[in-house]
Design a protein around this motif. Sequence first.
Motif, PDB file in Angstrom:
ATOM      1  N   LYS A  40       0.819  -1.213   0.041  1.00 54.84           N
ATOM      2  CA  LYS A  40      -0.062   0.086  -0.129  1.00 54.84           C
ATOM      3  C   LYS A  40       0.953   1.118  -0.149  1.00 54.84           C
ATOM      4  N   THR A  41       2.233   1.054   0.299  1.00 58.24           N
ATOM      5  CA  THR A  41       2.859   2.502   0.359  1.00 58.24           C
ATOM      6  C   THR A  41       3.439   2.752  -1.256  1.00 58.24           C
ATOM      7  N   VAL A  42       2.858   4.115  -1.479  1.00 56.51           N
ATOM      8  CA  VAL A  42       3.074   4.719  -2.753  1.00 56.51           C
ATOM      9  C   VAL A  42       4.645   4.917  -2.903  1.00 56.51           C
ATOM     10  N   LYS A  43       5.362   4.221  -4.129  1.00 51.75           N
ATOM     11  CA  LYS A  43       6.632   4.383  -4.443  1.00 51.75           C
ATOM     12  C   LYS A  43       6.960   5.614  -5.534  1.00 51.75           C
ATOM     13  N   TRP A  44       7.847   6.280  -5.427  1.00 48.03           N
ATOM     14  CA  TRP A  44       8.194   7.233  -6.770  1.00 48.03           C
ATOM     15  C   TRP A  44       8.106   6.400  -7.981  1.00 48.03           C
ATOM     16  N   ARG A  45       7.555   6.985  -9.097  1.00 47.89           N
ATOM     17  CA  ARG A  45       7.884   6.208 -10.425  1.00 47.89           C
ATOM     18  C   ARG A  45       9.328   6.254 -10.973  1.00 47.89           C
ATOM     19  N   LYS A  46       9.613   7.709 -10.703  1.00 45.63           N
ATOM     20  CA  LYS A  46      10.924   8.045 -11.165  1.00 45.63           C
ATOM     21  C   LYS A  46      11.510   8.944 -10.055  1.00 45.63           C
ATOM     22  N   GLU A  47      12.699   9.153  -9.989  1.00 49.72           N
ATOM     23  CA  GLU A  47      13.318   9.947  -9.062  1.00 49.72           C
ATOM     24  C   GLU A  47      12.831  11.543  -9.173  1.00 49.72           C
ATOM     25  N   PRO A  48      12.314  11.992  -7.979  1.00 47.81           N
ATOM     26  CA  PRO A  48      11.639  13.200  -8.136  1.00 47.81           C
ATOM     27  C   PRO A  48      12.802  14.321  -8.263  1.00 47.81           C
TER      28      PRO A  48
END
Length: 657
Positions: free
Chosen positions: A130-138
């Motif tokens: 359920k933890t949202v991860k970055w899709r790319k390095e912000p």
Amino acid sequence: MTSQTDQQTLTELVSDRAALLKRLESADTSPLLMVLVHLGGDPAWLGRIAPHIKGPWSFHDETPETLKAELRTAVADVLEGYAASGHPLPLTPPKELLPAMLNACTGQVVPPEYYPLALEELDLAQVDPKTVKWRKEPDAKALSDFKVLVIGAGFSGVALGIKLKQAGIEHVIIEKNDEVGGTWYENTYPGIGVDTANHFYSYSFAINDDWNHFFAKGPEIEAYIKRNADINGIRENIRFEEEVDSAVWDETALIWNVEIRRADGSTYHTSANALVSAVGQLNRPQLPNIEGLDSFGGPAFHSARWDHSVDITGKKVAMIGTGASGMQIAPSIAPVVGELTIFQRSAHWAMHNPLYFEKVSDAKKWVLKNIPFYAKWFRFQLFWSSSDTFHDKLRIDPNWGDSARSLNADNAEVRKQLEAHIAKEVNYDPELIRKATPDFPPYGKRMLRDNHWYRMLVRPNVELVDLGIDHIEPGVIVDKGGNRHEADVIVMATGFQARRLLWPMNIVGRDGATIRERWGEDDPRAHLGITVPEFPNFFVIYGPNTNLAHGGSAVFHSECQIRYIMQALRELIETGQDALEVKPEPFWDYQDKVDAAHRGMVWSHPGVTSWYKNKDGRVTANSPWRLVDYRNLTETFNPEEYAFTSRADVKAKEHTA
Ligand SMILES: Cc1cc2nc3c(=O)[nH]c(=O)nc-3n(C[C@H](O)[C@H](O)[C@H](O)COP(=O)(O)OP(=O)(O)OC[C@H]3O[C@@H](n4cnc5c(N)ncnc54)[C@H](O)[C@@H]3O)c2cc1C
């Protein structure tokens, strides 16, 4: 021990076979069977034991002792096998066995639509899905420039703080109290506790195998929330004893300007890119409007503001209200007070659960802690027992004849059982049966656990008055029948101002729109219960139509909302946009769906008066959905439902103008 058990721990676990077998005697059959099939992969065990598991609670287990002993031996064998071979424990069971395992675990049929939810809740591989991860390095600047202000540090605010911290998003949590915990900090009345089993009513990412009770009391839950705030270093982001008074959206800077009041009355301003309300639905006490209340003279306090300086021992106590809090308070104080007069507006259904008073033995705790994956399966079993299985029983059958008393055949059967329980508990006293039996169908209000409420009613020092209160005089409550009831202390178990969600904050969105105008006194609405048109970058946890009344855990819902909000924030930060606002079409479409779904449900039943409905009869507090529906609705943030704006757009517009 849940997974990733290291070799040494496993070797120690199996080092004394006799001791292990003895300890396994405290395990429940169904989660232990899951451990065996998970680790051993032998489906034959399901065939042997599943027919004896008649339902999702441990007390539904009818497995013969001899078979249980075989199960324990097989578990010990499997664990020894892994210890001897040095092979790591498999993180997940054989995929093809999962459906049969879920069915056996719950003693019911778990439909395939639940598999994604089940895998997520079980999280056997411990990947925290359920933890949202970055899709790319912000972008570093986009990330560091972005700040979130969270209002409230209860179960929800603390969870969001944890997730924001994990994502590296700067945030501050404003909390009016001097501690975290919200509901579980403020409600300290005698008997305070949950009606949702705690191994499920807790964070999915912070499983606690140390609960002292299956249904914990308030202090233990408060301690759990505090512990999670501490372990995750959340306190450094919380500003205690500060209250958000207002928040105004700045349409040029695309930020929220927030006015905050300190405990000493002084105020200050701060700003944030996104504003999240985690103030809950049950945080502002509702005091009764009774003529003469001010003239009472003795101590009079609300259940959520229990005055512990007042010694009620031997006193005449009057309790107003018999909802969820009142039904916990009265049985807890009846043995110590002199007289207890209970003023009831409407009776409430409460179901007996054998585990309600039971402590989790040290032996059971040991199993939860030490047997790989056991705690996870146990949690899922409780999820199933307390969630959607009742939902269908709450639909109104339009052809049902006895519609004032029940909704459908299943609901009528539940009513029969509840009525039998009430009758038995009040010693078949016809007057008490009449008073204690609700005049609406079961589940019209959230089903409570029977905290010995009915049994308490037969006590000689307890009187249940159902005539309504006419007025209060010094030391006396006069009911509508003209009867005078002397009292030293009044306890107002009269609930919360749940219909006035977000009150008394003044939230001002785009073009000067205010939440109070848009929602009126009692008609809160939000897309998925989370976002509101004209209020950009504003999110609500435990918002409109998200309260759970068929079962389930508010924490489950909060986690769904947090996942959605985190995805929305990720969308802003990753795309370099500055504001998002839900479009009117999906918002209204969702409102229509909610209202349509509610039309067939018990909470819209004309016989049910509750805080779930507004004055027009629209259900505004409750979710009409099953947990699986709400999980699916909120699983993925859909950017197409939102209008995005950047500061560059605003500047360009200004330039053109
Ligand atoms: C007695 C009781 C028993 C319950 N039992 C269950 C149960 O068994 N199962 C279940 O699922 N749910 C239960 N609930 C519902 C419960 O409220 C939720 O489960 C959950 O605790 C809500 O957490 P929250 O963080 O969303 O809200 P809350 O716990 O209400 O926390 C809100 C926080 O916001 C703070 N706050 C409010 N306004 C402001 C402001 N303007 N500025 C700053 N801070 C502010 C408050 O001080 C509080 O700390 C129960 C509720 C009550 C009252």
